[in-house]
Motif scaffolding. Structure first.
Motif, PDB file in Angstrom:
ATOM      1  N   VAL A  27       0.822  -1.296   0.102  1.00  0.00           N
ATOM      2  CA  VAL A  27      -0.018  -0.041   0.182  1.00  0.00           C
ATOM      3  C   VAL A  27       0.802   1.570  -0.273  1.00  0.00           C
ATOM      4  O   VAL A  27       1.794   0.999   0.780  1.00  0.00           O
ATOM      5  CB  VAL A  27      -0.809   0.256   1.323  1.00  0.00           C
ATOM      6  N   ASN A  40      -9.256   1.684   2.353  1.00  0.00           N
ATOM      7  CA  ASN A  40      -7.698   2.957   1.946  1.00  0.00           C
ATOM      8  C   ASN A  40      -8.421   3.253   0.178  1.00  0.00           C
ATOM      9  O   ASN A  40      -8.105   4.357   0.121  1.00  0.00           O
ATOM     10  CB  ASN A  40      -6.807   1.786   1.325  1.00  0.00           C
ATOM     11  N   THR A  80      -3.102   0.702  -3.758  1.00  0.00           N
ATOM     12  CA  THR A  80      -3.540  -0.351  -2.888  1.00  0.00           C
ATOM     13  C   THR A  80      -2.566  -2.005  -3.887  1.00  0.00           C
ATOM     14  O   THR A  80      -2.202  -2.816  -3.594  1.00  0.00           O
ATOM     15  CB  THR A  80      -4.499  -1.453  -2.288  1.00  0.00           C
ATOM     16  N   SER A 135      -2.988   0.722   6.494  1.00  0.00           N
ATOM     17  CA  SER A 135      -4.084  -0.362   5.761  1.00  0.00           C
ATOM     18  C   SER A 135      -3.997  -1.816   6.906  1.00  0.00           C
ATOM     19  O   SER A 135      -4.935  -1.860   7.399  1.00  0.00           O
ATOM     20  CB  SER A 135      -3.520  -0.108   5.073  1.00  0.00           C
TER      21      SER A 135
END
Length: 308
Positions: free
Chosen positions: A150, A240, A247, A203
């Protein structure tokens, strides 16, 4: 004098209701768009990064519990351990001066038979010898393949997320002793790897909070491991995306590692949507107040709308 005031108040309440309805629709759209993207990634199969990662991990030996104790007794922060020649085959070399980690390796010895023996029917004898392995931190060379990560900047929303988790009655801790894990949830306590950069910390914290919300229930009500990891990571993917983090294929790779797929995702959509929505409201609108059982109206409106 009271009539204009009443009308003004009525108009204000009406406008507020319209704003909440619009916010609920935006939240629903974010969630649906994210889940559609995740479903497409799952349907597409393993990413190139995951394929390379699995190939590399397949070259590491699975150690017995006794050898694991020996490894962590000698090097508690070990993560990836292999022998000298295995590291060489991966274009990595043991650093000069590094001390090997002693473990036991089995070997079979066949007893000597008398010269006049007509047939060799004796069984080999199992013995053990000491061999040495090295952790990746003791080597240098080509980097190992990794999962997609991420990326982006969560900004103030990381702090809001941490505050929301703690307001939900969950203790938040950091540690460097998680044995390679990025985070764990223990029923009222979430422990994160202390070295995670902000986007990954965000995350992983969402993932673990989702576990706390969805899976800290009686064993008879708890779904299987595949479903638990799929739901937690899908929630993280949605949140996210909602705050603008990138991501890539990180979430899909993680879900597929636990044997998750598009069909299993579809079976959990309602649970994922409700959980993601409550977290989004807490960190974006900053409307979190105490326990998340009392979810903001935007969540209630968005998740009660029929799925497309």
């Amino acid at each position: 004098m009271t009539a204009p005031t009443t009308r003004s108040k009525s108009r204000s309440e009406s406008a507020s209701q319209e704003q909440r309805a619009a916010k609920a629709e935006r939240t629903k759209g974010i969630i649906q768009e994210s889940l559609d993207a995740l479903a497409h990634q799952l349907e597409s199969g393993n990413s190139a990064q995951m394929t390379a990662y699995l190939a590399a991990m397949g070259r590491f030996h699975s150690y017995s519990i006794n050898n694991l104790f020996l490894i962590f007794a000698q090097k508690p922060d070990a993560t990836h351990v292999a022998g000298y020649h295995t590291w060489r085959s991966m274009n990595r070399a043991v650093k000069r001066g590094e001390k090997g980690i002693a473990i036991f390796a089995p070997m079979k010895i066949r007893p000597k038979e008398p010269e006049d023996s007509e047939a060799d029917e004796s069984s080999p004898i199992l013995r053990f010898r000491v061999v040495y392995v090295f952790d990746i931190s003791q080597t240098e060379g080509d980097p190992l393949p990794e999962f997609a990560k991420v990326s982006g900047d969560p900004g103030e929303r990381l702090k809001r997320l941490e505050q929301a988790v703690q307001a939900d009655g969950i203790t938040l801790e950091s540690s460097n002793m998680l044995g390679g894990a990025m985070g764990i949830s223990k029923g009222g306590v979430i422990v994160l790897n202390a070295d995670l950069p902000p986007p990954e910390r965000f995350s992983v914290l969402v993932h673990e909070w989702a576990h706390e919300k969805l899976h800290k229930v009686d064993a008879s009500e708890r779904p299987d491991l595949t479903t638990r990891e799929l739901e937690a990571e899908a929630v993280a993917f949605v949140v996210n995306s909602a705050i603008g983090l990138q991501t890539s294929t990180a979430s899909a790779d993680y879900i597929r590692l636990y044997k998750g797929d598009k069909d299993k995702l579809a079976a959990s959509l309602g649970r994922i949507q409700r959980t993601a929505c409550s977290i989004i409201d807490a960190i974006i609108d900053n409307t979190h107040r105490g326990k998340t059982a009392e979810r903001p109206e935007t969540c209630h409106s968005a998740t009660n709308t029929k799925q497309r």
